[in-house]
Scaffold this motif. Structure first.
Motif, PDB file in Angstrom:
ATOM      1  N   PRO A  71     -59.491 -40.471 -23.079  1.00 44.24           N
ATOM      2  CA  PRO A  71     -58.003 -40.236 -23.121  1.00 44.24           C
ATOM      3  C   PRO A  71     -57.379 -40.489 -24.266  1.00 44.24           C
ATOM      4  CG  PRO A  71     -58.560 -42.241 -22.010  1.00 44.24           C
ATOM      5  CD  PRO A  71     -60.096 -41.599 -22.204  1.00 44.24           C
ATOM      6  N   ASP A 118     -60.089 -36.743 -20.096  1.00 46.16           N
ATOM      7  CA  ASP A 118     -60.204 -37.691 -19.255  1.00 46.16           C
ATOM      8  C   ASP A 118     -61.374 -38.722 -19.636  1.00 46.16           C
ATOM      9  OD1 ASP A 118     -59.682 -38.632 -16.174  1.00 46.16           O
ATOM     10  OD2 ASP A 118     -61.778 -38.078 -16.133  1.00 46.16           O
ATOM     11  N   ARG A 174     -59.125 -30.750 -20.087  1.00 46.88           N
ATOM     12  CA  ARG A 174     -58.485 -31.975 -19.148  1.00 46.88           C
ATOM     13  C   ARG A 174     -59.939 -32.722 -19.052  1.00 46.88           C
ATOM     14  NH1 ARG A 174     -54.213 -31.775 -15.862  1.00 46.88           N
ATOM     15  NH2 ARG A 174     -52.901 -29.926 -15.669  1.00 46.88           N
ATOM     16  N   ARG A 231     -59.705 -45.239 -10.920  1.00 47.87           N
ATOM     17  CA  ARG A 231     -58.677 -44.132 -10.175  1.00 47.87           C
ATOM     18  C   ARG A 231     -57.631 -44.827  -9.254  1.00 47.87           C
ATOM     19  NH1 ARG A 231     -59.447 -40.140 -13.636  1.00 47.87           N
ATOM     20  NH2 ARG A 231     -61.950 -39.889 -13.911  1.00 47.87           N
ATOM     21  N   ARG A 281     -63.484 -45.046 -16.185  1.00 47.32           N
ATOM     22  CA  ARG A 281     -62.129 -44.631 -15.499  1.00 47.32           C
ATOM     23  C   ARG A 281     -61.926 -45.367 -14.225  1.00 47.32           C
ATOM     24  NH1 ARG A 281     -58.605 -41.092 -18.292  1.00 47.32           N
ATOM     25  NH2 ARG A 281     -57.225 -41.562 -16.777  1.00 47.32           N
ATOM     26  N   ASP A 292     -51.327 -36.876 -20.024  1.00 49.98           N
ATOM     27  CA  ASP A 292     -51.015 -36.648 -18.665  1.00 49.98           C
ATOM     28  C   ASP A 292     -49.589 -36.366 -18.409  1.00 49.98           C
ATOM     29  OD1 ASP A 292     -53.668 -36.475 -17.720  1.00 49.98           O
ATOM     30  OD2 ASP A 292     -53.939 -38.738 -17.818  1.00 49.98           O
ATOM     31  N   GLY A 334     -53.061 -44.751 -17.619  1.00 47.95           N
ATOM     32  CA  GLY A 334     -54.540 -44.748 -17.116  1.00 47.95           C
ATOM     33  C   GLY A 334     -54.939 -46.195 -17.163  1.00 47.95           C
TER      34      GLY A 334
END
Length: 678
Positions: A187, A184, A180, A73, A71, A106, A55
């Motif tokens: 993390p 997320d 989750r 992506r 975060r 993950d 991540g």
């Protein structure tokens, strides 16, 4: 004593390599910049060996030290590109750092989703899940994870350990959306690698978005008396003109120099060397017996009159910009008080400005190499004076003729003491100098737009400007008091209209020079400037008469500024996308803000299709990128200049005429905005 060996996890690129972070300027030598509320794209190339999950997140730190985590992506796995957007909400010195990490949850979740349905290693998969979630649970004990996460984690662990359940049921709570989501946002991380902190200076919105109107205050209200000759306009009569400027929707009233003008070697009309009685001289030949850069020309009035001008501007929601020309006439007080601030030639005379074969005997350039500190302090004090009297923007004349290190020091000092003050660089010069001036602190820069005409030229130039957006913000001017290109002098009203439309919609900041609305397009023979240049004479104008006769461009300029204010998409630079047209003389581009980046909370898309020539029309088919416009195969558009509506698809026809319709400026009508659109 032997030296301690470096930790191999901290050496070189780190455990999880992070490369190519943006926005970072020259490897961090200069800060990137943006404005309050601007959506800033943060990207990084981050990757790891093998197939385990990872991540990436950005930690944005505000001027008070508060941190916000977001975060990134993966938007292009093949290139290991990760990205997100942030919107700093206050001015000041921010920073951001990129953190890349191994993501054991993950990794486990992917394994579980593959192996459990296939009936492979079910007990081992459950045991591995327990170990991962217990590691997350341990973070609650050490204070790095909130206690609110405990119930979900403990329930998922209990399920994984319940051998009475089927394997699918055992893993279900650990793979559920609620858990989750928690992992997320926060993390579980291993092998954390950091890039940064990277500097990000955040300016007020005017540094990016605004509409400037330039005027010579001495022309505003000037009149010719048959007996005594010309009578200068004043700051008071110029203030009377502000209502008209504000009514057109401009944000900034920009004054050319208002200081005393020297008489030695004074230039006459059209830059001649033989001035006639009453010729006022160039306001850029600054300095006379009445004072220098800290004084006001007595014909214009007093400091009290200037304060009244600023006060009236504020009442009309206008800001005042002042021209800063760091040069002196031979009569400037600095010439006798500080001869060391000038270049003295071997014969004892002071060197005047030259660009051989051109000579400017009425101007002495400053020298920064003899008494740098003394000259720096004098210039700083001059600017401080005008800031005290309400000036919030400076248009800097020819900054590329001064040392870059001077600007770096001066702009840093003003950024600290007066962060609200915006500096615009009038630097029509080499790209390296223009870009470096932006890097050292200039908020905006004049550009080559004036000489870019074809769709290919415009697209190439805008793509270059978008790439430089982290440190240089463009300002588009179709003409200036010094520049009238052949395109403008040969195209009449059509040229002035279409170039105004392009300048106002291609970039967030644009400006015009007074008289543009009257289509002043007669060039001085042999020069790319107007005949009877206002730099050397009074130029009163009958704006009201032209408006009454229907020949003025004021209505168009007002519409453009209104459209710019109503549509946040036009207040951005980096969102621009170019589309295709079958006609090589038509440029097509759009600006799109999704709802989550728009200050209105609604998506905003503006689409422009414009001629780039003034001597022919076009009937052409467009090829639109519907994905960039965020629309379906059929959508409705409204022309913001005429109010007309059309239903378009990916390849609509448009009919453009240089005189009646040089361009479409369209908004895409969204169903949520208009219930009649389906």
């Amino acid at each position: 004593m032997a030296a301690t060996a470096p930790d191999p996890l901290d050496a070189g690129v780190g455990r999880i390599p992070i490369m190519g972070v943006t926005p970072v300027v020259d490897g961090g030598r200069f800060p990137a910049s943006c404005v309050v509320g601007e959506s800033v794209r943060i990207t990084a190339n981050a990757f790891r060996e093998g197939h385990d999950a990872m991540g990436v997140q950005v930690v944005l730190t505000d001027p008070q030290g508060a941190e916000t985590v977001r975060r990134l992506r993966s938007t292009n796995p093949g290139l290991d590109l990760w990205e997100t957007r942030v919107g700093p909400d206050s001015a000041g010195h921010w920073s951001f750092r990129i953190e890349a990490f191994s993501s054991p949850y993950d990794t486990w979740a992917h394994v579980a989703e593959v192996k459990i349905p296939a009936g492979i290693d079910e007990p081992l998969v459950c045991a591995e899940g327990v170990a991962v979630l217990r590691a997350a649970l341990a973070e609650i004990a050490d204070g790095t994870r909130p206690a609110a996460d405990r119930p979900l984690l403990e329930a998922a662990i209990a399920s994984l350990q319940d051998s009475s359940l089927s394997p699918a049921a055992r893993v279900a709570p650990a793979l559920a959306a609620d858990l989750r989501g928690v992992l997320d946002v926060r993390p579980l991380r291993e092998g954390v690698t950091v890039s940064g902190p990277h500097a990000l200076v955040v300016h007020r919105p005017r540094a990016l978005f605004g509409s400037w109107y330039e005027m010579f205050p001495r022309s505003e209200g000037a009149r010719f008396d048959p007996e005594s000759g010309w009578v200068s306009g004043t700051l008071r009569t110029a203030a009377d003109s502000l209502d008209r400027v504000a009514a057109m929707g401009f944000d900034v009233a920009y004054l050319t120099p208002i200081h005393p003008i020297g008489t030695a070697f004074r230039k006459g009309r059209n830059n001649s060397l033989d001035p006639r009685p009453g010729d006022p001289g160039s306001p850029y030949a600054i300095g006379a017996a009445e004072g220098g850069h800290d004084a006001i020309h007595p014909d214009l009035g007093t400091m009290e009159d200037f304060d009244a001008f600023v006060a009236r501007a504020k009442e009309l929601d206008l800001e005042v910009a002042l021209d800063v020309a760091l040069q002196c006439s031979p009569d400037h007080p600095w010439v006798t008080e500080h001869p060391e601030w000038f270049v003295v030639r071997p014969d004892g005379s002071i060197a005047y400005a030259e660009n051989p074969p051109k000579k400017y005997q009425d101007i002495y350039p400053l020298s920064f190499d003899t008494d740098y500190e003394g000259l720096y302090a004098a210039i700083r004090d001059v600017l401080e004076l005008w800031v005290e009297h309400g000036v919030t923007l400076f248009r800097v004349d020819n900054p590329h003729t001064k040392p870059v290190r001077f600007w770096e020091q001066l702009l840093a000092e003003f950024d600290e003491k007066h962060p609200e003050v915006v500096f615009l660089a009038e630097a029509f010069t080499r790209p390296t100098m223009m870009h470096t001036l932006g890097k050292v602190g200039f908020h905006q820069s004049y550009t080559y737009f004036t000489w870019r005409h074809t769709p290919a030229e415009l697209q190439e130039y805008l793509e270059e400007l978008v790439e430089a957006a982290p440190y240089m913000r463009p300002s588009f001017w179709p003409t200036t008091h010094d520049i009238l290109t052949p395109f403008m002098s040969s195209g009449g009203r059509a040229a002035f209209a279409l170039r105004a439309i392009l300048a106002a919609t291609l970039v967030p900041t644009w400006g015009i020079y007074s008289g543009y609305e009257l289509v002043e397009d007669v060039p001085r023979p042999g020069a790319e400037e107007q005949i009877d240049n206002e730099k050397y004479e009074y130029r009163p104008r009958d704006f009201a008469g032209a408006l009454a006769q229907g020949t003025s461009l004021e209505p168009l300029l007002g519409d453009l500024n209104r459209i710019r204010r109503e549509h946040p998409a036009l207040q951005t630079l980096t969102t621009i996308r170019f589309h295709e047209a079958e006609d090589a003389d038509v440029v097509v581009f759009s600006k799109h803000l999704p709802a989550d980046e728009s200050p209105t909370g609604q998506a905003d898309t503006v689409l422009v299709a414009s001629l780039t020539v003034h001597d022919r029309g076009a009937w052409t088919r467009l090829s639109l990128d519907l994905g960039a416009l965020d629309v379906g195969a059929s959508f409705e558009v409204e022309d913001l200049l005429t109010g007309e509506r059309f239903t378009w698809g990916e390849d609509p026809f448009v009919i453009l005429d240089p005189h009646d319709r040089p361009a479409h400026v369209l908004r895409i009508v969204r169903p949520e905005e208009d219930p009649h659109v389906r």
